[in-house]
Design a protein around this motif. Sequence first.
Motif, PDB file in Angstrom:
ATOM      1  N   MET A  17     -11.521   9.524  46.122  1.00  0.00           N
ATOM      2  CA  MET A  17     -11.781  10.806  45.471  1.00  0.00           C
ATOM      3  C   MET A  17     -11.198  11.898  46.369  1.00  0.00           C
ATOM      4  N   PRO A  18      -9.967  12.304  46.089  1.00  0.00           N
ATOM      5  CA  PRO A  18      -9.384  13.399  46.890  1.00  0.00           C
ATOM      6  C   PRO A  18      -9.804  14.740  46.288  1.00  0.00           C
ATOM      7  N   ASN A  19      -9.388  15.831  46.880  1.00  0.00           N
ATOM      8  CA  ASN A  19      -9.604  17.127  46.213  1.00  0.00           C
ATOM      9  C   ASN A  19      -8.349  17.989  46.294  1.00  0.00           C
ATOM     10  N   THR A  20      -8.380  19.076  45.545  1.00  0.00           N
ATOM     11  CA  THR A  20      -7.167  19.880  45.363  1.00  0.00           C
ATOM     12  C   THR A  20      -6.529  20.378  46.664  1.00  0.00           C
ATOM     13  N   PRO A  21      -7.283  20.758  47.699  1.00  0.00           N
ATOM     14  CA  PRO A  21      -6.612  21.216  48.923  1.00  0.00           C
ATOM     15  C   PRO A  21      -5.699  20.164  49.567  1.00  0.00           C
ATOM     16  N   SER A  24      -6.532   3.636  43.942  1.00  0.00           N
ATOM     17  CA  SER A  24      -6.642   4.524  42.769  1.00  0.00           C
ATOM     18  C   SER A  24      -7.158   5.883  43.222  1.00  0.00           C
ATOM     19  N   ILE A  25      -6.423   6.930  42.871  1.00  0.00           N
ATOM     20  CA  ILE A  25      -6.916   8.277  43.192  1.00  0.00           C
ATOM     21  C   ILE A  25      -7.451   8.961  41.935  1.00  0.00           C
ATOM     22  N   ALA A  26      -7.562   8.188  40.851  1.00  0.00           N
ATOM     23  CA  ALA A  26      -8.008   8.780  39.580  1.00  0.00           C
ATOM     24  C   ALA A  26      -9.497   9.113  39.639  1.00  0.00           C
ATOM     25  N   ALA A  27      -9.833  10.327  39.294  1.00  0.00           N
ATOM     26  CA  ALA A  27     -11.237  10.748  39.329  1.00  0.00           C
ATOM     27  C   ALA A  27     -12.051   9.910  38.354  1.00  0.00           C
ATOM     28  N   GLY A  28     -13.209   9.467  38.814  1.00  0.00           N
ATOM     29  CA  GLY A  28     -14.194   8.859  37.912  1.00  0.00           C
ATOM     30  C   GLY A  28     -14.073   7.372  37.676  1.00  0.00           C
ATOM     31  N   CYS A  31      10.445   2.899  34.981  1.00  0.00           N
ATOM     32  CA  CYS A  31       9.687   1.706  34.592  1.00  0.00           C
ATOM     33  C   CYS A  31       8.673   1.344  35.682  1.00  0.00           C
ATOM     34  N   ASN A  32       7.397   1.316  35.306  1.00  0.00           N
ATOM     35  CA  ASN A  32       6.345   1.026  36.295  1.00  0.00           C
ATOM     36  C   ASN A  32       6.475  -0.383  36.881  1.00  0.00           C
ATOM     37  N   LEU A  33       6.808  -1.354  36.005  1.00  0.00           N
ATOM     38  CA  LEU A  33       6.884  -2.745  36.471  1.00  0.00           C
ATOM     39  C   LEU A  33       7.974  -2.914  37.519  1.00  0.00           C
ATOM     40  N   GLY A  67       4.275  10.438  39.322  1.00  0.00           N
ATOM     41  CA  GLY A  67       4.910  11.249  40.381  1.00  0.00           C
ATOM     42  C   GLY A  67       4.546  12.711  40.258  1.00  0.00           C
ATOM     43  N   GLY A  68       3.270  12.988  39.923  1.00  0.00           N
ATOM     44  CA  GLY A  68       2.820  14.381  39.734  1.00  0.00           C
ATOM     45  C   GLY A  68       2.390  15.041  41.029  1.00  0.00           C
ATOM     46  N   ASN A  69       1.491  16.022  40.889  1.00  0.00           N
ATOM     47  CA  ASN A  69       1.086  16.857  42.029  1.00  0.00           C
ATOM     48  C   ASN A  69       0.537  16.065  43.204  1.00  0.00           C
ATOM     49  N   MET A  70      -0.398  15.168  42.903  1.00  0.00           N
ATOM     50  CA  MET A  70      -1.080  14.467  43.990  1.00  0.00           C
ATOM     51  C   MET A  70      -0.137  13.476  44.664  1.00  0.00           C
ATOM     52  N   ALA A  71       0.663  12.755  43.865  1.00  0.00           N
ATOM     53  CA  ALA A  71       1.621  11.812  44.451  1.00  0.00           C
ATOM     54  C   ALA A  71       2.594  12.563  45.348  1.00  0.00           C
ATOM     55  N   ARG A  72       3.060  13.684  44.879  1.00  0.00           N
ATOM     56  CA  ARG A  72       4.020  14.499  45.633  1.00  0.00           C
ATOM     57  C   ARG A  72       3.426  14.925  46.988  1.00  0.00           C
ATOM     58  N   LEU A 124      -2.137   4.260  42.249  1.00  0.00           N
ATOM     59  CA  LEU A 124      -2.194   4.709  40.856  1.00  0.00           C
ATOM     60  C   LEU A 124      -2.521   6.192  40.869  1.00  0.00           C
ATOM     61  N   ALA A 125      -1.509   6.999  40.551  1.00  0.00           N
ATOM     62  CA  ALA A 125      -1.651   8.461  40.622  1.00  0.00           C
ATOM     63  C   ALA A 125      -1.410   9.083  39.253  1.00  0.00           C
ATOM     64  N   VAL A 126      -1.860   8.365  38.212  1.00  0.00           N
ATOM     65  CA  VAL A 126      -1.775   8.915  36.852  1.00  0.00           C
ATOM     66  C   VAL A 126      -3.119   9.548  36.500  1.00  0.00           C
ATOM     67  N   LYS A 127      -3.159  10.258  35.392  1.00  0.00           N
ATOM     68  CA  LYS A 127      -4.420  10.855  34.940  1.00  0.00           C
ATOM     69  C   LYS A 127      -5.416   9.733  34.617  1.00  0.00           C
ATOM     70  N   PRO A 128      -6.711   9.993  34.798  1.00  0.00           N
ATOM     71  CA  PRO A 128      -7.703   8.941  34.550  1.00  0.00           C
ATOM     72  C   PRO A 128      -7.577   8.300  33.162  1.00  0.00           C
ATOM     73  N   GLN A 129      -7.247   9.108  32.149  1.00  0.00           N
ATOM     74  CA  GLN A 129      -7.154   8.589  30.781  1.00  0.00           C
ATOM     75  C   GLN A 129      -5.984   7.619  30.615  1.00  0.00           C
ATOM     76  N   GLN A 130      -5.000   7.703  31.515  1.00  0.00           N
ATOM     77  CA  GLN A 130      -3.815   6.833  31.399  1.00  0.00           C
ATOM     78  C   GLN A 130      -3.964   5.559  32.224  1.00  0.00           C
ATOM     79  N   LEU A 131      -4.959   5.528  33.097  1.00  0.00           N
ATOM     80  CA  LEU A 131      -4.998   4.451  34.093  1.00  0.00           C
ATOM     81  C   LEU A 131      -5.205   3.064  33.495  1.00  0.00           C
ATOM     82  N   VAL A 162       8.691   5.441  43.430  1.00  0.00           N
ATOM     83  CA  VAL A 162       7.854   6.233  42.521  1.00  0.00           C
ATOM     84  C   VAL A 162       8.291   5.994  41.075  1.00  0.00           C
ATOM     85  N   ALA A 163       7.311   5.727  40.205  1.00  0.00           N
ATOM     86  CA  ALA A 163       7.616   5.597  38.780  1.00  0.00           C
ATOM     87  C   ALA A 163       6.976   6.743  38.016  1.00  0.00           C
ATOM     88  N   ASP A 164       7.748   7.374  37.162  1.00  0.00           N
ATOM     89  CA  ASP A 164       7.218   8.449  36.318  1.00  0.00           C
ATOM     90  C   ASP A 164       8.104   8.520  35.071  1.00  0.00           C
TER      91      ASP A 164
HETATM   92  N1  LIG Z   1      -4.631  17.326  41.600  1.00  0.00           N
HETATM   93  C1  LIG Z   1      -5.774  17.219  42.255  1.00  0.00           C
HETATM   94  O1  LIG Z   1      -6.192  18.097  42.986  1.00  0.00           O
HETATM   95  C2  LIG Z   1      -6.627  15.975  42.129  1.00  0.00           C
HETATM   96  C3  LIG Z   1      -7.862  15.939  42.778  1.00  0.00           C
HETATM   97  C4  LIG Z   1      -8.622  14.772  42.702  1.00  0.00           C
HETATM   98  C5  LIG Z   1      -8.144  13.697  42.007  1.00  0.00           C
HETATM   99  N2  LIG Z   1      -6.939  13.765  41.377  1.00  0.00           N
HETATM  100  C6  LIG Z   1      -6.491  12.611  40.618  1.00  0.00           C
HETATM  101  O2  LIG Z   1      -5.135  12.328  40.904  1.00  0.00           O
HETATM  102  C7  LIG Z   1      -4.517  11.791  39.749  1.00  0.00           C
HETATM  103  C8  LIG Z   1      -3.198  12.491  39.546  1.00  0.00           C
HETATM  104  O3  LIG Z   1      -3.462  13.879  39.379  1.00  0.00           O
HETATM  105  P1  LIG Z   1      -2.276  14.924  39.412  1.00  0.00           P
HETATM  106  O4  LIG Z   1      -2.898  16.244  39.548  1.00  0.00           O
HETATM  107  O5  LIG Z   1      -1.233  14.484  40.360  1.00  0.00           O
HETATM  108  O6  LIG Z   1      -1.734  14.740  37.888  1.00  0.00           O
HETATM  109  P2  LIG Z   1      -0.282  15.052  37.337  1.00  0.00           P
HETATM  110  O7  LIG Z   1       0.377  16.131  38.113  1.00  0.00           O
HETATM  111  O8  LIG Z   1      -0.412  15.206  35.851  1.00  0.00           O
HETATM  112  O9  LIG Z   1       0.506  13.687  37.646  1.00  0.00           O
HETATM  113  C9  LIG Z   1       0.407  12.545  36.854  1.00  0.00           C
HETATM  114  C10 LIG Z   1       1.834  12.058  36.614  1.00  0.00           C
HETATM  115  O10 LIG Z   1       1.797  10.781  35.977  1.00  0.00           O
HETATM  116  C11 LIG Z   1       2.818  10.761  34.979  1.00  0.00           C
HETATM  117  N3  LIG Z   1       2.538   9.727  33.992  1.00  0.00           N
HETATM  118  C12 LIG Z   1       1.993   9.856  32.748  1.00  0.00           C
HETATM  119  N4  LIG Z   1       1.926   8.643  32.140  1.00  0.00           N
HETATM  120  C13 LIG Z   1       2.437   7.750  33.014  1.00  0.00           C
HETATM  121  C14 LIG Z   1       2.662   6.338  32.960  1.00  0.00           C
HETATM  122  N5  LIG Z   1       2.313   5.610  31.886  1.00  0.00           N
HETATM  123  N6  LIG Z   1       3.242   5.744  34.016  1.00  0.00           N
HETATM  124  C15 LIG Z   1       3.597   6.452  35.117  1.00  0.00           C
HETATM  125  N7  LIG Z   1       3.410   7.791  35.224  1.00  0.00           N
HETATM  126  C16 LIG Z   1       2.840   8.426  34.188  1.00  0.00           C
HETATM  127  C17 LIG Z   1       2.747  12.159  34.419  1.00  0.00           C
HETATM  128  O11 LIG Z   1       3.901  12.447  33.647  1.00  0.00           O
HETATM  129  P3  LIG Z   1       3.741  13.543  32.434  1.00  0.00           P
HETATM  130  O12 LIG Z   1       3.461  14.829  33.100  1.00  0.00           O
HETATM  131  O13 LIG Z   1       5.064  13.475  31.761  1.00  0.00           O
HETATM  132  O14 LIG Z   1       2.594  13.064  31.598  1.00  0.00           O
HETATM  133  C18 LIG Z   1       2.631  12.987  35.695  1.00  0.00           C
HETATM  134  O15 LIG Z   1       3.893  13.253  36.255  1.00  0.00           O
HETATM  135  C19 LIG Z   1      -5.484  11.969  38.576  1.00  0.00           C
HETATM  136  O16 LIG Z   1      -6.029  10.733  38.209  1.00  0.00           O
HETATM  137  C20 LIG Z   1      -6.545  12.883  39.126  1.00  0.00           C
HETATM  138  O17 LIG Z   1      -7.845  12.538  38.628  1.00  0.00           O
HETATM  139  C21 LIG Z   1      -6.172  14.864  41.415  1.00  0.00           C
END
Ligand SMILES: NC(=O)c1ccc[n+]([C@@H]2O[C@H](COP(=O)([O-])OP(=O)(O)OC[C@H]3O[C@@H](n4cnc5c(N)ncnc54)[C@H](OP(=O)(O)O)[C@@H]3O)[C@@H](O)[C@H]2O)c1
Length: 278
Positions: A121-125, A95-99, A56-58, A11-16, A69-76, A34-36
């Motif tokens: 592949m979205p972008n920051t704007p 999946s919106i995770a980069a890469g 809980c994601n499940l 539920g981070g930036n992109m999901a929001r 799936l809006a988590v960081k790529p390393q968590q996906l 939303v799960a976070d």
């Molecule tokens: N922001 C952009 O402009 C942008 C652009 C292109 C692509 N993307 C992609 O979008 C994805 C999300 O980016 P973002 O900027 O929104 O990242 P973000 O703000 O860090 O959001 C990710 C969220 O996932 C939560 N999280 C961590 N582990 C989790 C789990 N196991 N289950 C559920 N939620 C979990 C994080 O919580 P914690 O903070 O507590 O870890 C955080 O709230 C990324 O894969 C990124 O590559 C983003």
Amino acid sequence: MKNGKITFIGGGNMARSLIGGLITDGFNPQNIHVADPNPDSRQSLTATYPVHSYDCNLTAAQDCDILVLAVKPQQLQSVARRLAPQWSADALLISIAAGLQLEDIARWISPSNTAAIVRVMPNTPALVQAGASALCANHHVSPAQRDHTEALLRAVGTTVWIENESQMDAVTALSGSGPAYFFLLMEAMEQAAIEMGLDPETARLLCLQTAFGAAKMALESSVSTATLRERVTSPGGTTEQALKTFEAGDLRALVKKSLIAAADQSQLLAQQLGQDDD
Ligand SMILES: NC(=O)c1ccc[n+]([C@@H]2O[C@H](COP(=O)([O-])OP(=O)(O)OC[C@H]3O[C@@H](n4cnc5c(N)ncnc54)[C@H](OP(=O)(O)O)[C@@H]3O)[C@@H](O)[C@H]2O)c1
């Protein structure tokens, strides 16, 4: 799709941004889940939008029509593997995770490889509803699911379908990383103007509005950016002098080299991220 259940994992930036865009577009917030793991993120999200939140994601993903799936790529990978036992073949995974590549995500979410997946592949704007998203689907995605994905991403900007996933590296180099290139150019222009005597506030305002105006003009015009450039370059004028200086410094070759470096890095990261953890 306005009545289907959509679940965001993360539920981070992109999901929001996506949730805000969907609700503005008329999607019922009661159908958004939303799960976070972070209680502060969940609290701030539900204080802004009347959506359902979970730690809980499940639980969040149960019986959803679309899972984002809006988590960081390393968590996906670990997130997808944990969701796999309850994955339904009828659901769509976005999946919106980069890469991360379609075949890797498919292997993690559905070992029988039947999952319908769209890689975006979205972008920051997108955070200000002015994003550019490239979408790539695997062959399990139905035409209706393509429409649902487009509707979701259109809520935060422009969408383009890419049929050949290998082009996602070029997309990453162009629009994924692109905002930073324009920030760099604006930063350099602002700095030069300040050194030429403008006060910082004036330099910033003129520079940003010029960048915005140029992009708006190009978007609203049917002619190429080269033609637009030629139209504003009078022989013997000031613009011509600046452009000649850019060309003499081989700006085009530098831009090409920079995009190739970004695409190469995208390919490398995809290989690394796609490796199974165990
Ligand atoms: N922001 C952009 O402009 C942008 C652009 C292109 C692509 N993307 C992609 O979008 C994805 C999300 O980016 P973002 O900027 O929104 O990242 P973000 O703000 O860090 O959001 C990710 C969220 O996932 C939560 N999280 C961590 N582990 C989790 C789990 N196991 N289950 C559920 N939620 C979990 C994080 O919580 P914690 O903070 O507590 O870890 C955080 O709230 C990324 O894969 C990124 O590559 C983003």
